[in-house]
Design a protein around this motif. Structure first.
Motif, PDB file in Angstrom:
ATOM      1  N   ASP A 101       0.835  -1.213   0.000  1.00  0.00           N
ATOM      2  CA  ASP A 101       0.000   0.000   0.000  1.00  0.00           C
ATOM      3  C   ASP A 101       0.864   1.256   0.000  1.00  0.00           C
ATOM      4  O   ASP A 101       0.599   2.211  -0.732  1.00  0.00           O
ATOM      5  CB  ASP A 101      -0.916   0.044   1.232  1.00  0.00           C
ATOM      6  N   ALA A 102       1.901   1.236   0.835  1.00  0.00           N
ATOM      7  CA  ALA A 102       2.785   2.406   0.933  1.00  0.00           C
ATOM      8  C   ALA A 102       3.506   2.635  -0.396  1.00  0.00           C
ATOM      9  O   ALA A 102       3.626   3.769  -0.861  1.00  0.00           O
ATOM     10  CB  ALA A 102       3.777   2.226   2.075  1.00  0.00           C
ATOM     11  N   LEU A 103       3.972   1.550  -1.031  1.00  0.00           N
ATOM     12  CA  LEU A 103       4.664   1.674  -2.320  1.00  0.00           C
ATOM     13  C   LEU A 103       3.708   2.189  -3.397  1.00  0.00           C
ATOM     14  O   LEU A 103       4.085   3.016  -4.234  1.00  0.00           O
ATOM     15  CB  LEU A 103       5.275   0.336  -2.738  1.00  0.00           C
ATOM     16  N   ALA A 104       2.474   1.700  -3.362  1.00  0.00           N
ATOM     17  CA  ALA A 104       1.480   2.155  -4.346  1.00  0.00           C
ATOM     18  C   ALA A 104       1.194   3.638  -4.155  1.00  0.00           C
ATOM     19  O   ALA A 104       1.095   4.402  -5.120  1.00  0.00           O
ATOM     20  CB  ALA A 104       0.203   1.327  -4.218  1.00  0.00           C
ATOM     21  N   LEU A 105       1.093   4.049  -2.889  1.00  0.00           N
ATOM     22  CA  LEU A 105       0.797   5.450  -2.590  1.00  0.00           C
ATOM     23  C   LEU A 105       1.878   6.390  -3.139  1.00  0.00           C
ATOM     24  O   LEU A 105       1.575   7.484  -3.617  1.00  0.00           O
ATOM     25  CB  LEU A 105       0.641   5.626  -1.071  1.00  0.00           C
ATOM     26  N   ILE A 108       5.442   3.605  -6.739  1.00  0.00           N
ATOM     27  CA  ILE A 108       6.531   2.713  -7.164  1.00  0.00           C
ATOM     28  C   ILE A 108       6.256   1.256  -6.787  1.00  0.00           C
ATOM     29  O   ILE A 108       7.176   0.503  -6.443  1.00  0.00           O
ATOM     30  CB  ILE A 108       7.907   3.155  -6.592  1.00  0.00           C
ATOM     31  N   ALA A 109       5.007   0.836  -6.916  1.00  0.00           N
ATOM     32  CA  ALA A 109       4.647  -0.562  -6.604  1.00  0.00           C
ATOM     33  C   ALA A 109       5.460  -1.533  -7.455  1.00  0.00           C
ATOM     34  O   ALA A 109       5.830  -2.612  -6.984  1.00  0.00           O
ATOM     35  CB  ALA A 109       3.154  -0.774  -6.842  1.00  0.00           C
ATOM     36  N   HIS A 110       5.800  -1.122  -8.670  1.00  0.00           N
ATOM     37  CA  HIS A 110       6.529  -2.000  -9.595  1.00  0.00           C
ATOM     38  C   HIS A 110       7.993  -2.220  -9.186  1.00  0.00           C
ATOM     39  O   HIS A 110       8.669  -3.058  -9.766  1.00  0.00           O
ATOM     40  CB  HIS A 110       6.474  -1.416 -11.004  1.00  0.00           C
ATOM     41  N   LEU A 129      10.165   8.014   1.371  1.00  0.00           N
ATOM     42  CA  LEU A 129       8.842   8.560   1.680  1.00  0.00           C
ATOM     43  C   LEU A 129       7.908   7.429   2.108  1.00  0.00           C
ATOM     44  O   LEU A 129       7.166   7.546   3.093  1.00  0.00           O
ATOM     45  CB  LEU A 129       8.316   9.276   0.430  1.00  0.00           C
ATOM     46  N   ALA A 130       7.963   6.309   1.391  1.00  0.00           N
ATOM     47  CA  ALA A 130       7.153   5.135   1.748  1.00  0.00           C
ATOM     48  C   ALA A 130       7.506   4.657   3.155  1.00  0.00           C
ATOM     49  O   ALA A 130       6.628   4.310   3.951  1.00  0.00           O
ATOM     50  CB  ALA A 130       7.365   4.008   0.736  1.00  0.00           C
ATOM     51  N   ARG A 131       8.808   4.671   3.482  1.00  0.00           N
ATOM     52  CA  ARG A 131       9.236   4.230   4.808  1.00  0.00           C
ATOM     53  C   ARG A 131       8.663   5.124   5.902  1.00  0.00           C
ATOM     54  O   ARG A 131       8.228   4.651   6.951  1.00  0.00           O
ATOM     55  CB  ARG A 131      10.768   4.212   4.891  1.00  0.00           C
TER      56      ARG A 131
END
Ligand code: ADP
Ligand code: ADP
Length: 210
Positions: A101-105, A108-110, A129-131
């Motif tokens: 979810d954090a990566l998608a937000l 950079i989910a890929h 930022l995801a972290r």
């Protein structure tokens, strides 16, 4: 909701005043940007707000049990240890927060399976930022989030930060070098140099407070 209020904060290192009489407040859903030249005390002020630098005078009030997601300016990555973006974030994750979810937000989910050593500077800022988001923050504290990112990427990153604020409803305190770039993404600007602090709406505050 008031998240942080600083009233006439000073931070002193021996005889040197790093932060001189700064007042600011950060509310839920508000983006506040610290701007000013190198050595103006921006990082020190942020560290004081995080409780990592001692305040010599003034009053700092925080919402009780305030959760903070912090994106530091520099990150050391051990280049000998191959670790995927996923794994890197898992090491920082608490409360079983959802890494996907954090990566998608942050868009950079890929990249989740990619070795962290193999991603670009702009992508790395998004990982960091995801972290910070994984902390489920009421307040995001971002120390030069656009550092090492090209100019187009910087505009996109600030737009992303605004989008994250809208989506999470958190407050944001960030440091930037460039008032023009953050203009569209900030509600309030605090301008620091060694002697002066001024604040206001981004369009009324000049890059040079002196
Ligand atoms: P900025 O983030 O705006 O570049 P800093 O907060 O890093 O500014 O630094 C403000 C001033 O405080 C500088 O003069 C710096 O040299 C000094 N300073 C920062 N950290 C320390 C420290 N741990 N010990 C002594 N002086 C420091
Ligand atoms: P140390 O210097 O002891 O290794 P750190 O600099 O890693 O400590 O962390 C200092 C404080 O900041 C700790 O209380 C830690 O929980 C907090 N902290 C570190 N990283 C983050 C983060 N990404 N978001 C929120 N708080 C953090």
């Amino acid at each position: 909701t008031l998240l942080v209020e600083a009233q006439h904060i000073c931070v002193q290192y021996n005889d040197h005043t790093a932060v001189n009489d700064v007042s600011l407040s950060i509310n839920k859903g508000e983006i506040v940007t610290l701007i000013g030249p190198n050595g103006a005390g921006k990082t020190t002020l942020v560290r004081a707000i995080l409780g990592l630098a001692p305040i010599s005078s003034g009053l700092l009030t925080k919402k009780p049990a305030l959760s903070i997601g912090y994106m530091p300016q520099k990150l050391q990555i051990d280049s000998t240890l191959p670790v995927t973006v996923n794994r890197f974030l898992a090491l920082a994750s608490r409360h079983g927060s959802n890494i996907e979810d954090a990566l998608a937000l942050v868009g950079i989910a890929h990249l989740s399976k990619k070795p962290i050593q193999a991603i670009s500077g702009g992508e790395l800022q998004r990982v960091l930022l995801a972290r910070a988001i994984l902390r489920q923050p009421e307040l995001l504290v971002l120390d030069e989030p656009a550092q090492g990112v090209d100019i187009t990427g910087q505009t996109e990153l600030y737009a992303l930060i605004k989008q994250i604020r809208d989506q999470l409803g958190c407050g944001v305190l960030m440091i930037s070098h460039d008032l023009h770039l953050v203009m569209a993404a900030t509600d309030n600007v605090i301008c620091l140099n060694q002697h002066v602090c001024c604040s206001g709406h981004p369009e009324t505050v000049s890059n040079d407070p002196a």
